[in-house]
Design an enzyme around this catalytic site. Structure first.
Site, PDB file in Angstrom:
ATOM      1  N   TYR A  96       4.886   5.190  11.338  1.00 61.26           N
ATOM      2  CA  TYR A  96       5.207   3.788  11.607  1.00 61.26           C
ATOM      3  C   TYR A  96       6.005   3.070  10.527  1.00 61.26           C
ATOM      4  CZ  TYR A  96       0.853   3.254   8.913  1.00 61.26           C
ATOM      5  OH  TYR A  96      -0.117   3.358   7.948  1.00 61.26           O
ATOM      6  N   ARG A 104       0.871  -1.176   0.000  1.00 62.38           N
ATOM      7  CA  ARG A 104       0.000   0.000   0.000  1.00 62.38           C
ATOM      8  C   ARG A 104       0.911   1.230   0.000  1.00 62.38           C
ATOM      9  NH1 ARG A 104      -1.758   0.532   5.555  1.00 62.38           N
ATOM     10  NH2 ARG A 104      -0.321   2.263   5.599  1.00 62.38           N
ATOM     11  N   HIS A 162      -3.131   4.365   4.819  1.00 57.99           N
ATOM     12  CA  HIS A 162      -4.238   3.409   4.973  1.00 57.99           C
ATOM     13  C   HIS A 162      -5.544   4.062   4.514  1.00 57.99           C
ATOM     14  CE1 HIS A 162      -7.059   0.616   6.726  1.00 57.99           C
ATOM     15  NE2 HIS A 162      -7.593   1.615   7.391  1.00 57.99           N
TER      16      HIS A 162
HETATM   17  C1  TPP Z   1     -14.334  -5.737  12.636  1.00 59.45           C
HETATM   18  C2  TPP Z   1     -13.483  -4.515  12.505  1.00 59.45           C
HETATM   19  N1  TPP Z   1     -12.481  -4.297  13.386  1.00 59.45           N
HETATM   20  C3  TPP Z   1     -11.703  -3.195  13.266  1.00 59.45           C
HETATM   21  C4  TPP Z   1     -11.924  -2.295  12.264  1.00 59.45           C
HETATM   22  C5  TPP Z   1     -11.054  -1.053  12.135  1.00 59.45           C
HETATM   23  N2  TPP Z   1     -10.159  -1.192  10.965  1.00 59.45           N
HETATM   24  C6  TPP Z   1     -10.429  -0.559   9.807  1.00 59.45           C
HETATM   25  S1  TPP Z   1      -9.285  -0.901   8.632  1.00 59.45           S
HETATM   26  C7  TPP Z   1      -8.404  -1.906   9.677  1.00 59.45           C
HETATM   27  C8  TPP Z   1      -7.153  -2.604   9.207  1.00 59.45           C
HETATM   28  C9  TPP Z   1      -7.409  -3.520   8.064  1.00 59.45           C
HETATM   29  O1  TPP Z   1      -6.214  -4.027   7.543  1.00 59.45           O
HETATM   30  P1  TPP Z   1      -6.209  -5.057   6.375  1.00 59.45           P
HETATM   31  O2  TPP Z   1      -7.223  -6.122   6.604  1.00 59.45           O
HETATM   32  O3  TPP Z   1      -4.810  -5.495   6.183  1.00 59.45           O
HETATM   33  O4  TPP Z   1      -6.721  -4.238   5.101  1.00 59.45           O
HETATM   34  P2  TPP Z   1      -6.074  -2.985   4.375  1.00 59.45           P
HETATM   35  O5  TPP Z   1      -6.787  -1.770   4.910  1.00 59.45           O
HETATM   36  O6  TPP Z   1      -4.622  -2.963   4.631  1.00 59.45           O
HETATM   37  O7  TPP Z   1      -6.386  -3.152   2.937  1.00 59.45           O
HETATM   38  C10 TPP Z   1      -9.017  -1.952  10.928  1.00 59.45           C
HETATM   39  C11 TPP Z   1      -8.485  -2.718  12.080  1.00 59.45           C
HETATM   40  C12 TPP Z   1     -12.992  -2.559  11.359  1.00 59.45           C
HETATM   41  N3  TPP Z   1     -13.277  -1.734  10.337  1.00 59.45           N
HETATM   42  N4  TPP Z   1     -13.740  -3.668  11.499  1.00 59.45           N
END
Ligand code: TPP
Length: 404
Positions: A294, A281, A285
């Site tokens: 980070y 990415r 985020h």
């Molecule tokens: C069930 C849940 N827990 C926490 C969150 C908060 N949250 C939003 S994005 C994220 C990280 C997601 O990372 P990843 O699965 O690697 O996807 P990326 O955004 O890197 O594509 C979190 C913890 C959420 N949206 N839903």
């Protein structure tokens, strides 16, 4: 849907021998833009001639331009939030282009490139990020479900949907326009969610026609992949008996090939596959995040050297597979998409808040109607008094007193 067939669907157990070596990245185009051979997957991309590769390049450039415009629209206050897809174009366009029209996609929230490959007007993605609608598009129009913001939840929806496809008899008929597969996109962080694990267990034991595409972009907001797993994520499938493959997610041809193979297996009754698309990415985020807190510049720079678009451009530029005119035309098309995205976004107006009651059930439902009426009454309680109301308000009405 015939649910009575549920007990007939127990598959023959699979062994991990159906998996490619889960620790090795499948690659068909190296970072210098040279096409590579692969004993298992090269054949799945062999038909992609120069014209097709030019098409993949175009899709990736359009995705990047659209994403850049949405990012700046958010910065200028036109969107509440935006999750950039910068750097993930090959993982998305490659896998998206491998899909057949009848396949169904369950995206997470940054699958802008997949949306483009489904023929969705990507500008519609902005509707939810501008906060004017809960969804923004009709999932059935392009077999592309609404974005899921609850991490991993949609993996369960995808597996359930795939089990439905199976019970409808649309798997393994051998009819190319009938057999269909389901694809779900999850992130590396999502693989730590119980929902994803449960979805994979169900998919494995029911032999559901679902492909899990995990874009390992190295970070779950600020948590690195090492905080999610002590083994390559591609081994996640092995534990439940799902063939797994690890592909260079910045290589659009390899991503296309491994997804095409997995979809073919799913459609023909061979069950699920887990694909780890190893990518990065490059942006934040979301626009609320500051990755400088980070991660290092060195890390970012090393991934910039592996830019998914640059390598296709290098491939096409070499030996004259595309000329300057082609690149200029794609650039112009991308600029036009950027311009029209801005225009579209700024012209968006909110639907009535009561619109959310329209899509709860296919037909009207008394309970929902009751809730709609209560919500309308609640909203009306905030209505500004009109001049007429003020003139006829009793003197004791505090609001009228303030207004006068
Ligand atoms: C069930 C849940 N827990 C926490 C969150 C908060 N949250 C939003 S994005 C994220 C990280 C997601 O990372 P990843 O699965 O690697 O996807 P990326 O955004 O890197 O594509 C979190 C913890 C959420 N949206 N839903």
């Amino acid at each position: 849907m015939d649910v009575s067939s549920t007990t007939d669907t127990h598959p023959t157990p699979v062994t991990t021998s159906t998996s490619a070596d889960p620790d090795t990245l499948v690659q068909l185009l190296d970072p210098q833009g040279r096409r590579l051979d692969h004993p298992r997957y090269a054949g799945w991309a062999a038909h992609l001639d120069d014209d097709a590769v030019r098409g993949l390049y175009r899709d990736m450039v359009l995705t990047r331009r659209f994403d850049a415009e949405a990012t700046s629209l958010q910065r200028q206050g036109e969107l509440g939030l935006w999750p950039p897809s910068l750097g993930q174009e090959a993982a998305q366009v490659g896998s998206g282009r491998a899909l057949a029209a009848q396949d169904f996609v369950f995206p997470s929230y940054r699958e802008h490139g997949v949306a483009l490959t489904r023929g969705l007007d990507v500008r519609a993605l902005l509707r939810v990020f501008r906060g004017i609608e809960h969804g923004g598009w009709d999932p059935k129009a392009h077999n592309f479900h609404l974005y899921s913001f609850v991490i991993g939840s949609h993996a369960l929806h995808a597996t359930g949907y795939a089990m439905g496809v199976q019970r409808d008899g649309d798997v393994g008929t051998g009819e190319p326009d009938r057999d269909r597969a389901v694809v779900v996109y999850v992130g590396d962080g999502a693989t730590s969610q119980g929902d994803v694990h449960e979805a994979m267990v169900f998919a494995a034991v029911t032999n559901a026609p679902v492909v899990f595409v995990c874009q390992n972009n190295q970070w779950a907001i600020s948590v690195p992949t090492a905080g999610q797993a002590r083994v390559p994520l591609s081994r996640r499938g092995d534990g439940v008996g799902i063939p797994s493959v690890r592909v260079d997610g910045n290589d659009v041809l390899a991503t296309y090939a491994v997804t095409a193979e997995a979809l073919d297996r799913a459609r023909s009754g061979g069950g699920p596959t887990f694909i780890e698309a190893y990518t990065y990415r490059m942006g934040a985020h979301t626009t609320s995040d500051d990755p400088t807190r980070y991660r290092t510049r060195e890390e970012e720079e090393s991934w910039r050297q592996r830019d998914p678009i640059d390598r296709v451009r290098a491939y096409l530029g070499r030996a004259g597979r595309a000329d300057a005119e082609f690149f200029a035309a794609v650039e112009a098309e991308a600029e036009e998409l950027g311009r029209s995205t801005r225009e579209y976004c700024r012209a968006l107006t909110a639907s009535p808040a009561t619109a959310m009651f329209e899509s709860v059930y296919a037909a009207r439902h008394p309970l929902v109607e009751e809730e709609r009426a209560a919500f309308e009454a609640y909203q009306a309680s905030f209505a500004e008094p009109t001049r007429d109301d003020e003139l006829h308000a009793p003197v004791s009405d505090a609001r009228a007193a303030v207004a006068l």
